[in-house]
Every structure is written in C-alpha cells, then in structure tokens.
Design a protein around this motif. Structure first.
Motif, short mmCIF file in Angstrom:
data_model
loop_
_atom_site.label_atom_id
_atom_site.label_comp_id
_atom_site.label_asym_id
_atom_site.label_seq_id
_atom_site.Cartn_x
_atom_site.Cartn_y
_atom_site.Cartn_z
N UNK A 160 2.21 -0.94 -3.54
CA UNK A 160 2.94 0.28 -3.16
C UNK A 160 2.00 1.32 -2.56
N UNK A 161 2.56 2.15 -1.70
CA UNK A 161 1.77 3.28 -1.22
C UNK A 161 1.54 4.25 -2.37
N UNK A 162 0.35 4.79 -2.49
CA UNK A 162 0.12 5.77 -3.56
C UNK A 162 0.96 7.04 -3.37
N UNK A 163 1.44 7.26 -2.15
CA UNK A 163 2.23 8.47 -1.93
C UNK A 163 3.71 8.23 -2.21
N UNK A 164 4.04 7.04 -2.63
CA UNK A 164 5.42 6.77 -3.04
C UNK A 164 5.64 7.41 -4.41
N UNK A 165 6.42 8.48 -4.45
CA UNK A 165 6.58 9.20 -5.71
C UNK A 165 7.44 8.39 -6.67
N UNK A 166 7.09 8.38 -7.94
CA UNK A 166 7.90 7.66 -8.92
C UNK A 166 9.34 8.16 -8.91
N UNK A 167 10.27 7.27 -9.15
CA UNK A 167 11.69 7.63 -9.08
C UNK A 167 12.12 8.38 -10.34
N UNK A 168 11.55 8.01 -11.47
CA UNK A 168 12.00 8.67 -12.70
C UNK A 168 11.14 9.90 -12.99
#
Lengths: 549, 549
Positions: free
Chosen positions: A299-307
């Motif tokens: 995953x991209x590190x800039x993909x913010x967690x959904x929860x």
C-alpha cells in the motif's frame, strides 16, 4: 552557528575483539530551528538534527561519545538512561550529581559499556534541556551468538516525547500541532500541512503476516502516554531492558522514563493501513493524539486508514492503568530479589510551598542540587559541599495522604542517602494529595544505574502488613516505575554499583521542583574520576589549587 | 527559585580612608517573571528585580560585587561599561576575552576602582543576556572636595533599553507594549493598563524654576534612540563620563552603549506636566515611543500633559543625527590627543554569509570567540588557544562600500590585534552597504577599558587626505562612537591599559554575528589573574594539571 561540515556524525568503528566493539561518536549539541510539529521553533539538537542520532550496539560493546557543547551560554550533560555505568559513575551524565556541566565550547568524553540488551534512550539531564529536545534512542542488541527469547521478522523503533508551545505529542520527533492526520475522521479538527519533512507523519513499513518487534521508549517531559494500534494486539516482551513474561494487550500505558518492546503480527486485512495512536494519561489532554501509520506493503504510505484511530482510555481511568502495570511480571530466568532487605526507606511525595514557590518534596525535603557534584565531593570527602544531614527514613505516622498538606511548608536539602555497599534496600514510594484538594498526580520514578524489583503496588497509605503481599516470586526488574495517585509502590534493589546516583520522578519539571533523592554507595571504591567531571564548585577549586589526588 | 531573603542586597560600607570608600555588594543573577511593558515575561534579573540595582559611588572608590550565578543552566558575566579597569583586566566582564563565564551556582568577585566621575552602566556580556534584561546603572560622583564644572539643583536618572516579544522601548525598565500613555492624543492607539507597578510610567519629579542634571544611558540591545522633552531644551554637558563643551538641543540621539548628562531648566508653565519621549532612529519604528512624565511639583503625577509628546525626527533623517554628533566637542581642559599615531588600522564593516548564515565581518573576518579567554591564553602564551594569525590592517582598495559585497563570503577568526604598549593608535571605522541593496546600518562601536578621541566623521569611503580634516583641537573623549551609514568614523587612543579588550559594535546581535575585534596591549604586565577567571578551556586544563604559575 557553525559549519555544517563539522556537524556531521563521524562514526569510527574500532574492533576491540571479536566479541565486543568500541563505537566512537563525535557529537555537538546546539540550538537548531526545527518544526517537529510543523511549527518552526528553536530546539536543542545534536549535530544539527532533532532528535539526536540513534546509537545501536551489542551487549558488551563500549560507547564513546565526544560531546561538544555548542550552546552559546548554557552548560550541558547527557544521561544514558538505563545504562548501569559499572566502573564509570562519572559517565552517568547528571549535572551536580555525577559530573560538572560541560561549559559552552568544551568537550566531555562519555565512555561506558552497554552490558545488557534492551531498549534504552539518552537525554539531557540539566535544567529543562530534555523538554527542549535533547534526546535520542540507544538500542542494545544481544551479543553475537546470543539469542533473544522470542522471535520476530523485523523491528521498528518509536521514541515518544512531548513538545511545548502549547502542547504536542511527538513520535520519533514528529507530531502535529492544532491539526490531525485523521482530520477527515475527527469532527472539528483540521488537516495538517506538513513542512520540510521535519513533521511528516511517521510511517512504519511492514509486510503482511510477519511478526515485528516494536521498541517503544518515552522521554516525555511531562506527559504520561497510552499507545494502541488499530486492529492489532500487542504482546509485551521487554520492559526497561528486562524480559517480561509475555502478555497481550490492546493498548498500553508508557510513563516518562520507561521503555518496552512489544511484538505485533501483521495479520489484518493487508489492503488497508492502520493507525498507531498515542494519547495522554493522567491529565486532561490538551492536544490531539500523536498518530503514525502502520503501512502494509505494498500500500502507499499516504493511503489513510479507513477506520478511526484507536481512542485512549479516559485520562483518569486509573483502574485501566493499574491493570496494565500489574500484568508486568518477570520472565522465567530473571534473577530473583534477595529476601532480606537490611533497610527500608519510605519516601512520601508531597507538593509544598517554599517562600511562595510551589515545590515537590520527599519526606518534606525538596531536593536542591549543590554546585559541587556529589560524586566528587563524596569521593574526596569535602566538607560543606552539600547539606549532609541524614535525610529521614520515613514520614510522620499522622500524615493524611488523602488531603492537602495541613502545613504546606517544606525545606530544601541535599537528600543524600548513604547506602551500605552491596546491601539490599527496599524503598516505599508513597503518593499523597497535592496542594489542591482531590488532586494526586502520577509520578514515574527512575533509578539511575540500577535495575530494581517492583515488589508491589497498593492504594492508600502503605502499612507494615503490606510487606506480606510483596511479590517475591516473579517481580519484574525495571529502572522506572509508576507511582499511582493516592497509592504506594514498593521496590527492592542491591546497592552494588559504586557511585552516587539519582532516584527521582522522571517528569522533568517535578525533578527541578525538588522531587528526588540521591543514593550513594561504595563511593570509596570509585576509581580516578576524570578531572573534567570535577572542574566546578569545590572540586574545581581544589583541582586549581592542586589539592586533589 | 531560592529564598527571597538571600536575594536582598547586602550593602556594607567599609571606609578605607577618608578619601575613598569600598562598596561591597552581593548579587544573585536569576530568572524572574516581570512585566516591564505590562506583559509578563521571563527575564534575567538581579536579586529578584529588574533592572539591576543602581551602583552609586565617588571617583576613587572601589566597587566589589560578589556575583552569584543563579541561572540554572547558563553561564553569566557582567561588564562594567565605561570603567577603565586599570590593573584589573580580569574584572572587565567579557566572556571569552577577560574571563571564563561564571557557571551556575558559582560566585565570581568583581573588584575594581572607579576612577572618573560620570554616567555609566553595567550589563551582561555573554550570549544575548543583555537583551534578556541583565543591566543597571553605575553612577560615579566627583570625589569629595571636587566639583562638577556645572551647577544643578537636582538629579534624575534614565536608563534606556529595549525589550522584545515584538518590540518595546523601556525607560528605567518600564514601558508600554501595544498601547500608549498618550493614547488620548494619538489616533488609533489604545490606553495602557498598568500592572503590578512593574510597568507604571516613569515619573520625573521636579520643582519649578530649578536646574536638573538628567543622566541618560542606553543599553539597548538593538535600537538607536532619540530623546526629547516637550517644551524643554537640553544642555548637553557630559558624554560617556567625559565633560563636553555645553550645547543646547531640542532633541538628542543616543546610541546603544552611550551615556550623556544634560541640564534642563524647569522654566515652563508650572501648572502643566510634560512628556519625555524616546523614539527609534535608523530603522522604521515597530513600537510606540517610550514615554515618561516630567512632573512639576505640586501637580499630580497622573495629570497627563496637555500637549502631544515630542515626535522624533524621521527615522532615516541622518542629517539630523549627524548634526547632533558633530556638535559633541571636548570641554576645555580635556586632555588632547597625541599628534603622532604609530599605527593606523582601518576596519571595514560588512555583512556577509558564512555557510548560509548571515554574519558581520571586519575586513572580511567575522569574530568567533574562543573557548579559552584571550587574557589567560595570551598572558600564559598558550599555543593554539585561538587563531593568532595577524588580522588585516586595512581592506581592499577596490572594495565598493556603496554596493552589496560582490563576494559575500567571509571567514571566521579571532581578530586579535596586538598593540605596542603605550603606543598611539588610530582606528578608521568604515561602513558599507549590507547584503541587500541600498541598506547600510548604524553601528555604535564601543571600546572596553579606554576612552578614545573622536577625530572626525565623513561620508563615503575614507581617503588618506581625510586625515588633514581630523579635529586635533578639541576632539571629544568617548568610549562609544557612532558609525553612520555609508560613512567613516576616525578615533585615536593610547594603548596604555595592560590587558585584552573588546572593541565592537554595541548592537548585541551584531557582536554575536561577528562584528568586533580584540586589542591586546601590555599583556606581559598583567599581574596574577584570579584562578576563577581562568577555570575554562585550555587555562582551565592547565590549572587542573598545575601547569600554570
């Protein structure tokens, strides 16, 4: 402001033997402009950076740090937190205790052995220089041929701290002020704009389905912390450089001066990233939690967690905190405490007023450090270098720990306890109500140059019969232990390390308001103290007059 | 924070002879909370107060100050500005030059004679401690049986300074931030609310139809000032402890490091009070003028003057400033300068860049102070204590002072000029354009431990033939002189004071960015330097190893 060229870390590897190495570092402490939470401010850094460089060595190695003080007007020292300093008590890095502060432009050489693997750190131990940013990690791996008693595939390191203009929490020296990385999930909070990389969020890169050792240390100046990782359990395996009986938690408390290792397994949905969240314990939080991202590959590190980020327990849910501390027990194979202490010292922690100033006192004496470091003045038996009246072994039977002090006045003193060399000593830390009603603070107490066994905790006032409840079976070895509000904590240690050592609340302003004592043991066995550690106060004068050996 | 009892000034009068006294003071420097401009802030004070105590003595008296450093982490020194320190060069109070900084909790004894009557002051000379509030007045009256060459009925004392959160001007340590005492007269400004007496307006109480001596000194960190009193002329009679030919002005410029006495006559309408106003010269003011009230008896001091406060000339009206400086001439009877200097040193003041940092340089060398004070390292002829290459006597013929430097880079150095003892030296200070185009700053240069004759000023680049214009008839004696933008200033002095002395721009950040040189003269004649002044750097190491006499 000096040449950046000079500021580069010079790292020379000197193989001393096959089994142990000597690491040689040249550091310069100085003011730097830095934006740890995206707001530029002046801080104290090492070699032009914040936080200081991570030292990594193996058990048995020697660390040599040539520390140059590049602060234009302030002295400096560095304490190597959790390192025993056997045979090198002058290298403990405590101004007024183990050495004279290093003056501007001067260099002091710290040289000491790291004997035990574990998660440690270092920090300034003079004035409020820790709060100003003077700290870094010190990690000791097992010696070659040795093995940790648990397995893992990778390792991550978190040095937790706090930073004040108003208040931010930092993870590895990075944080967010008045904004949140998870702004899209937290109503009323604003998005962070990162700056110059100095406050970019910490990203912990992991592969799915692996086990990681997360090393966590807290060098906060004031805050007690709670750490959790969304959807991941943590298995606690190490505390303060000592193995503990593994136990699993969803969140953990970390007090200033403590360090832990936890194992996490990356067994969650791998298409997502997860929040690691650090919140405040023991006082109403004035800041957003510090957040880092557990970043599952690829995953991209800039993909913010959904929860949403995990939420820390209510700041005053002390039952939750106690439950965590009580779970920490020694791993099998840990040395057991001697059964017969020769001395029990009870230390009542009170808030007081001296000449209108708020102070903290121990048995009604607020620690005031002398201009001549104790190590030198005791070693050379100087008179009048400090107030050498024997401090009290106990406190008044009638003192009501549940109420503000009836008479809040106290005195200042040197608080030096002389311990018989190699004797076993119990210390009972007793908390009490502060100056205001219904207030009793958390105090994490740190002992320099020793591990101690944590024999037990209790609520209310310690009584003689509490001794029977002491855990002598598997008490954990620590160098820092929490004292809960209105409670007591009992520890035991062997005074086996010749030198003079601080035992104090690790909340930096509490120490400087007097919350500490000094333990001196086997000082007559201390070998030749380097002159640079003695070049102030009465030892300085005697050196100048050639009256010292 | 220590006992207020300890902090009280202890003042012991020891009559040494009928003619001269010895004054003994015990001072402790420490941080204090103070509201110099009605906003509480942390400052450096002496004995718990700001500004420091006023010292008042008579010519020939001895001053002894036992100075304890109560700053928890910073060193400290105090410079006695304008005092010659004949025979006591270690008491000049300059860190890295005359002595080692006094460490926290340590005490240093300053003991020196005040030989010449005049208006002086003292201030920190380490880091930015002057800007932090470490200063006070030092006034020397004529010796018993002597008489000033002018008459007056009373005396008033004004110590001018500046204080930064953004910027306030202070009179006797009191000012107004973001408000004005004369708000009712100044559109758009707001009324001040005073707090705890620390920022109450300064009131100068006078009787009608009398003559007052107003002593004025400026210890500003940055600002050049202009002072005027509504409806009152001022007769200038003293500058830097030297009598000048009296002249009358409506307003006067005062640069950092200068002191003056002016006579005023209270001959205005006695039913009114009058404003004394202090404004900024040489840079666009960021603050309201500082105001004080000239209070005619028996008016209430709170009766605000009816007319507006005097307005300072435009900040960049340098013609006005020059006109004032040019009027300052020696009073008859002042010693005349020797006619034949043996050496002429030309010092070009430029702004430079070193490793990306803005610096100030003298002949392209930016002063970097060494860890071992020059006085000790020169007296004991230590090698490698500083960069002892001879600094340049002059600057490049082709340097265009009207433009930013073509090559802004410079080097750092020790800038130590060795002067032949008792020789007559001319120094030409040459100003130039700073790094930005069309900018050239005011620099007030201060010479420690000497008075010098101000031989002349000029615009543009100094040329050999300007020597013919030197005033050798009645040049004023000063210890501080202004260097105007794009101009030159010529001074002459006799190197008759054994010691090592700073000559530097008195704007505190300019000094710390390198704008200074060192003059060493007759160092071999310096008597035994107190060990406490040597207890750092290489002299400290040699003392510890007993290698010094």
């Amino acid at each position: 402001m000096r040449s950046l060229v000079l500021l580069c870390t010079i790292l020379v590897l000197v193989p001393v033997s096959l089994a142990s190495k000597k690491w040689h570092f040249k550091w310069e402490v100085g003011y730097i402009y830095w934006s740890p939470d995206c707001r530029e401010n002046i801080m104290i850094g090492i070699n032009g950076r914040f936080p200081g460089p991570t030292i990594r060595a193996k058990a048995g190695d020697t660390i040599k740090v040539e520390l140059k003080n590049g602060l234009p007007t302030e002295g400096v020292v560095i304490h190597w937190h959790g390192i025993r300093q056997f045979g090198t008590p002058w290298a403990d890095g405590t101004a007024s205790i183990s050495q004279c502060a290093i003056n501007p432009e001067e260099t002091f050489i710290y040289e000491f052995k790291v004997e035990k693997p574990g998660t440690y750190f270092y920090h300034g131990h003079y004035g409020m220089q820790r709060a100003a940013g003077l700290y870094g990690s010190l990690i000791v791996d097992v010696a070659d041929g040795q093995k940790e008693p648990f397995d893992y595939d990778g390792e991550l390191n978190l040095l937790l701290s706090d930073w004040y203009h108003q208040n931010s929490l930092l993870i590895n020296g990075k944080g967010q002020h008045n904004c949140s990385l998870a702004a899209h999930l937290i109503p009323g909070s604003s998005t962070c704009r990162t700056k110059r990389g100095e406050c970019e969020p910490v990203v912990l890169r992991v592969l799915p389905n692996k086990t990681y050792r997360l090393r966590i240390a807290s060098t906060t100046s004031l805050s007690s912390l709670n750490l959790a990782i969304g959807h991941h359990k943590m298995m606690v395996v190490e505390a303060d450089g000592n193995y503990v009986e593994p136990f699993s938690v969803n969140d953990m408390d970390i007090y200033s001066g403590e360090s832990y290792s936890v194992l996490i397994t990356t067994d969650q949905v791998p298409s997502s990233n997860y929040w690691l969240s650090v919140g405040v314990r023991g006082r109403l939080p004035q800041t957003q939690p510090a957040l880092a991202i557990l970043n599952y590959h690829p995953n991209s590190p800039s993909k913010l967690p959904a929860s949403k980020p995990p939420v820390a327990p209510a700041w005053n849910d002390y039952a939750h905190s106690k439950s965590f501390s009580y779970k920490i027990l020694a791993r099998q194979g840990t040395p057991k405490p001697p059964t017969n202490p020769v001395r029990q010292i009870a230390l009542l922690n009170t808030q007081n007023k001296i000449n209108g100033y708020i102070k903290w006192s121990i048995n009604n004496i607020s620690l005031a450090l002398p201009p001549t470091p104790y190590l030198g003045s005791m070693r050379y038996r100087l008179r009048n270098a400090f107030d050498d009246r024997k401090p009290p072994e106990n406190f008044a039977r009638e003192y009501d720990i549940m109420k503000p002090p009836i008479n809040p006045s106290a005195i200042q003193g040197s608080n030096a306890y002389k311990l018989e060399f190699n004797s076993t000593v119990d210390v009972i830390l007793q908390n009490a109500n502060a100056l205001s009603g219904n207030v009793s603070d958390i105090h994490p107490w740190h002992l320099h140059a020793h591990d101690f066994w944590v024999l037990g905790y209790g609520d209310g006032r310690f009584s003689k019969k509490d001794v029977t409840k002491f855990n002598l079976k598997n008490p954990p070895l620590r160098n820092t232990v929490v004292l809960f509000p209105y409670g007591w904590t009992a520890i035991r240690f062997v005074a086996d390390n010749p030198g003079v050592w601080a035992f104090h609340c690790h909340i930096e302003p509490h120490l400087h308001m007097g919350m500490g004592v000094i333990f001196a043991e086997g000082v007559e066995l201390v070998k030749k103290i380097p002159k640079e550690a003695l070049a102030c106060g009465m030892t300085g004068k005697m050196l100048m007059n050639n009256h010292l050996p």
